[in-house]
Design an enzyme around this catalytic site. Sequence first.
Site, short mmCIF file in Angstrom:
data_model
loop_
_atom_site.label_atom_id
_atom_site.label_comp_id
_atom_site.label_asym_id
_atom_site.label_seq_id
_atom_site.Cartn_x
_atom_site.Cartn_y
_atom_site.Cartn_z
N ASP A 96 0.83 -1.20 0.00
CA ASP A 96 0.00 0.00 0.00
C ASP A 96 0.87 1.26 0.00
OD1 ASP A 96 -1.89 1.97 0.35
OD2 ASP A 96 -2.71 1.17 2.21
N ASP A 118 -5.90 7.24 -9.53
CA ASP A 118 -7.37 7.22 -9.47
C ASP A 118 -7.85 8.61 -9.04
OD1 ASP A 118 -10.09 6.81 -8.79
OD2 ASP A 118 -9.69 4.70 -8.36
N THR A 191 3.25 5.93 -19.69
CA THR A 191 2.67 4.78 -19.01
C THR A 191 1.70 4.09 -19.97
OG1 THR A 191 0.67 5.84 -18.15
CG2 THR A 191 2.71 6.19 -16.91
N GLU A 192 1.20 2.92 -19.56
CA GLU A 192 0.21 2.22 -20.38
C GLU A 192 -1.04 3.07 -20.55
OE1 GLU A 192 2.71 -0.98 -18.37
OE2 GLU A 192 1.72 0.86 -17.74
#
Length: 214
Positions: A96, A118, A191-192
Site C-alpha cells: 500500500d 485514481d 505509461t500504459e
Amino acid sequence: MRVRHKPWAADKLAEYPNYVVTDPTTLRGKWAQSFPQEGPIHIEVGSGKGQFIVGMAKQHPEINFIGIELQTSVAVMALDKIIEAELPNVKLLNTDGGLISDYFSEGEVDRVYLNFSDPWPKSRHEKRRLTSAAFLENYQQILKPNGEVHFKTDNQGLFEYSLVSFSKFGMELDQVWLDLHQSEFEGNVRTEYEEKFAAKGQRIYRVEAHFKAE
C-alpha cells in the site's frame, strides 16, 4: 485498474527477492545499501504494469527506482518487465502506497512520481486522492529537503485539484504542462494509460513541484 486475478502471482513475486522486497520495513533507512550502485532514489506510487518505472530505469541507469503497486496481479506484470530488461536499478513493492512513511525514513527519497492516479471524483473520497494533504504530508516526510513530486494525469479535474492542493500545502510549482504531448518536453516516458489516452486524442497534464526546505 481491473485485471484478471492471477492466483499464482504472489508466489512468483516471492521467487524474485532481488527485485521484489516483501517486507519493506526491514530496509527503512537502508535503501541505498539495497542497490548495487549508489544513486538518488526515485519512487513511483501506483506503478501499475511497470512500463513507466522500467522505462525510466533504462533511461536513467544512474538512478535507483522503486515501484509501489498494491494489486498483486498487476505487480507481477511489472515484475515480468523488470526481469526481461534485467535492470539492477529497480525494485518493486507489492504493498500500500499510503504507508510509505513506514517503509522509508526521513529524507531517504529524492523524488516521487504519481502517474494517472485514481481521481476519486466524489468529495467524500478526497482523502484517497494521492495528491491530497494527507499523502503530501507523507511524501514530505520521506523526501529530502526540496524533494520533488512529478504528477501526470489525463483528468483535468484531478489536475486542477492537485495544483491547488500543492499550493495550499506550501509547495512550489516548478513547471506546469497543460498539453504535455504538444510541448517541447524531452525524455517523457509514457505509461500504459498514457498511451491509451493519447491514442484517443486526450490531453495529458503534468506538473513538477517541490517542497520548500524549512
